[in-house]
Design a protein around this motif. Sequence first.
Motif, PDB file in Angstrom:
ATOM      1  N   PRO A 185       5.950  -1.520 -23.201  1.00  0.00           N
ATOM      2  CA  PRO A 185       6.776  -0.399 -22.734  1.00  0.00           C
ATOM      3  C   PRO A 185       6.685  -0.233 -21.217  1.00  0.00           C
ATOM      4  CG  PRO A 185       4.803   0.385 -23.844  1.00  0.00           C
ATOM      5  CD  PRO A 185       4.867  -1.078 -24.085  1.00  0.00           C
ATOM      6  N   VAL A 186       7.837  -0.126 -20.587  1.00  0.00           N
ATOM      7  CA  VAL A 186       7.911  -0.012 -19.135  1.00  0.00           C
ATOM      8  C   VAL A 186       7.489   1.392 -18.714  1.00  0.00           C
ATOM      9  CG1 VAL A 186       9.446  -0.152 -17.135  1.00  0.00           C
ATOM     10  CG2 VAL A 186       9.778  -1.702 -19.077  1.00  0.00           C
ATOM     11  N   THR A 187       6.646   1.491 -17.698  1.00  0.00           N
ATOM     12  CA  THR A 187       6.222   2.800 -17.192  1.00  0.00           C
ATOM     13  C   THR A 187       6.965   3.196 -15.923  1.00  0.00           C
ATOM     14  OG1 THR A 187       4.396   1.851 -15.914  1.00  0.00           O
ATOM     15  CG2 THR A 187       3.934   2.516 -18.183  1.00  0.00           C
ATOM     16  N   VAL A 188       7.390   2.204 -15.129  1.00  0.00           N
ATOM     17  CA  VAL A 188       8.151   2.465 -13.901  1.00  0.00           C
ATOM     18  C   VAL A 188       9.260   1.430 -13.802  1.00  0.00           C
ATOM     19  CG1 VAL A 188       8.093   2.689 -11.383  1.00  0.00           C
ATOM     20  CG2 VAL A 188       6.085   3.347 -12.729  1.00  0.00           C
ATOM     21  N   LEU A 189      10.466   1.896 -13.499  1.00  0.00           N
ATOM     22  CA  LEU A 189      11.602   0.984 -13.370  1.00  0.00           C
ATOM     23  C   LEU A 189      12.420   1.370 -12.142  1.00  0.00           C
ATOM     24  CD1 LEU A 189      13.845  -0.521 -16.048  1.00  0.00           C
ATOM     25  CD2 LEU A 189      14.943   0.675 -14.156  1.00  0.00           C
ATOM     26  N   ALA A 190      12.566   0.433 -11.213  1.00  0.00           N
ATOM     27  CA  ALA A 190      13.371   0.665 -10.011  1.00  0.00           C
ATOM     28  C   ALA A 190      14.633  -0.175 -10.117  1.00  0.00           C
ATOM     29  CB  ALA A 190      12.587   0.289  -8.753  1.00  0.00           C
ATOM     30  N   ARG A 242       0.828  -1.206   0.000  1.00  0.00           N
ATOM     31  CA  ARG A 242       0.000   0.000   0.000  1.00  0.00           C
ATOM     32  C   ARG A 242       0.863   1.257   0.000  1.00  0.00           C
ATOM     33  NH1 ARG A 242      -3.043  -2.935   3.772  1.00  0.00           N
ATOM     34  NH2 ARG A 242      -2.045  -1.821   5.509  1.00  0.00           N
ATOM     35  N   SER A 243       1.917   1.233   0.823  1.00  0.00           N
ATOM     36  CA  SER A 243       2.777   2.402   0.951  1.00  0.00           C
ATOM     37  C   SER A 243       3.470   2.729  -0.367  1.00  0.00           C
ATOM     38  CB  SER A 243       3.818   2.162   2.052  1.00  0.00           C
ATOM     39  OG  SER A 243       4.706   3.251   2.167  1.00  0.00           O
ATOM     40  N   VAL A 244       4.067   1.706  -0.996  1.00  0.00           N
ATOM     41  CA  VAL A 244       4.777   1.923  -2.255  1.00  0.00           C
ATOM     42  C   VAL A 244       3.818   2.344  -3.361  1.00  0.00           C
ATOM     43  CG1 VAL A 244       6.115   0.781  -4.065  1.00  0.00           C
ATOM     44  CG2 VAL A 244       6.677   0.372  -1.661  1.00  0.00           C
ATOM     45  N   ALA A 245       2.698   1.637  -3.477  1.00  0.00           N
ATOM     46  CA  ALA A 245       1.744   1.945  -4.549  1.00  0.00           C
ATOM     47  C   ALA A 245       1.174   3.354  -4.401  1.00  0.00           C
ATOM     48  CB  ALA A 245       0.618   0.917  -4.548  1.00  0.00           C
ATOM     49  N   THR A 263       2.581   5.960  -2.696  1.00  0.00           N
ATOM     50  CA  THR A 263       3.625   6.979  -2.822  1.00  0.00           C
ATOM     51  C   THR A 263       4.028   7.202  -4.268  1.00  0.00           C
ATOM     52  OG1 THR A 263       4.459   6.456  -0.616  1.00  0.00           O
ATOM     53  CG2 THR A 263       5.960   7.610  -2.104  1.00  0.00           C
ATOM     54  N   TRP A 264       4.146   6.138  -5.027  1.00  0.00           N
ATOM     55  CA  TRP A 264       4.597   6.255  -6.411  1.00  0.00           C
ATOM     56  C   TRP A 264       3.455   6.276  -7.423  1.00  0.00           C
ATOM     57  CZ3 TRP A 264       9.023   2.190  -5.649  1.00  0.00           C
ATOM     58  CH2 TRP A 264      10.060   2.791  -4.919  1.00  0.00           C
ATOM     59  N   GLY A 265       2.224   6.142  -6.954  1.00  0.00           N
ATOM     60  CA  GLY A 265       1.086   6.216  -7.857  1.00  0.00           C
ATOM     61  C   GLY A 265       0.992   5.048  -8.815  1.00  0.00           C
ATOM     62  N   ILE A 266       1.344   3.843  -8.367  1.00  0.00           N
ATOM     63  CA  ILE A 266       1.299   2.665  -9.228  1.00  0.00           C
ATOM     64  C   ILE A 266      -0.155   2.199  -9.374  1.00  0.00           C
ATOM     65  CG2 ILE A 266       2.054   0.275  -9.522  1.00  0.00           C
ATOM     66  CD1 ILE A 266       4.475   0.991  -7.775  1.00  0.00           C
ATOM     67  N   GLY A 267      -0.561   1.937 -10.615  1.00  0.00           N
ATOM     68  CA  GLY A 267      -1.931   1.507 -10.869  1.00  0.00           C
ATOM     69  C   GLY A 267      -1.996   0.382 -11.876  1.00  0.00           C
TER      70      GLY A 267
END
Length: 390
Positions: free
Chosen positions: A246-251, A187-190, A192-196
């Motif tokens: 296509p990647v939208t977020v990459l850590a 929940r915290s990561v999603a 904070t970073w707006g992952i959907g």
Amino acid sequence: MTLSLSARADHWGDRTAVVDVSAARRSSPERYSYADLASLATGFETTLADRGVGPGDVMAVLSRNRVRTLALLFACRRLGATVAPVSHRHTPATVTGPIDRLEPTLVVAEEAQGDLLAALEGESTATFDDLADDADADGSGRSPSDGRPERGETPLLALPVVSEPSEGSGLEAVVNFPADAVEATCRSVATTWGIGRADRLALTLPLSAPDGLLRVALPTLYSGGTLLLDRAFDPADLVAVGGDEPVTVLAGRTAGLRGLLDEGFPDAAPGCEIIADAGVPAALRAEYREHGLAVRRAYGTPVCPTILSGPAPDRGDGDDEGLRPPFDCRVRLVAEGGVVEGAGEGTLELAGPMVGERRETADAGRTDGEGWHPTGDRFRRDAGRRYHPC
């Protein structure tokens, strides 16, 4: 919302959950929907239950990044057992360190790690194929659990903390994460970073690493997004699949981000947001920005892989504005005189529902008795309550 794979399969059955890009340069990548992943988990759940795995048991997993590893994790969640991902980079001489410490009921490995299994004399072992064959032989398609079992104090994850597996066992501690802490992390990561659900996150780190599993993989599935994984991460694989996925977020950390840049990753993912680990050099972050990609930073430790996060990408260059704690994570600075108030410098400590419990090799937790966990790292806090590593 809990980390229930069955619920996600009911809502988003046809949505792609995982793309295995390992074969992207030779053939089409393998795609798994949420329904596919749930089916794999149900098969493993049945097989593990038949082998006697249940609440209080520990299952160690020796594998590269495999979809089956994720399915095993969800199977153990249903059974109330603990999953302990152990690095496949161990050697037969070093793998006994974490395994002896974990005392697993069962050690499961992919077939490529047969040499590691052979070194574990006296342990109950199985390969992925063994479990799959057992599930096929059972043929019932039944699920031995119904809903969420009572877990008591049993953690969902037990993550060994090691220095360098190549230099000896290096076992420092084991960090336990109850299911509630795993869900709080997601929940915290999603948040904070707006992952959907429209996001595709690439996994550049092993699933056995806390930041690979808890910073990327599980928050992606929790959010209903798509996880792109490579069994043994190769930047060229991710670039090859970029046109279709296509990647939208990459850590990532330094090595992975450097390799992707050298392979031309920015051209394959023009709108991607980069989450750079705190150890990534400023020069490398600047190179990504020069290619037009937004860059944030993230800092964490094994007990909480994301303790601080950089500003939103539309705020300056992201480097001079400092870091802030993510949703539901509390931090403070402590110096010789006690807790630092306002601007100042000290050792960072954290607390919150997503924090795991670190167990030293002497089996003693590390807190101050009030739930605050010391990181051992020094930070400076400015007047705007932003944190800067010293």
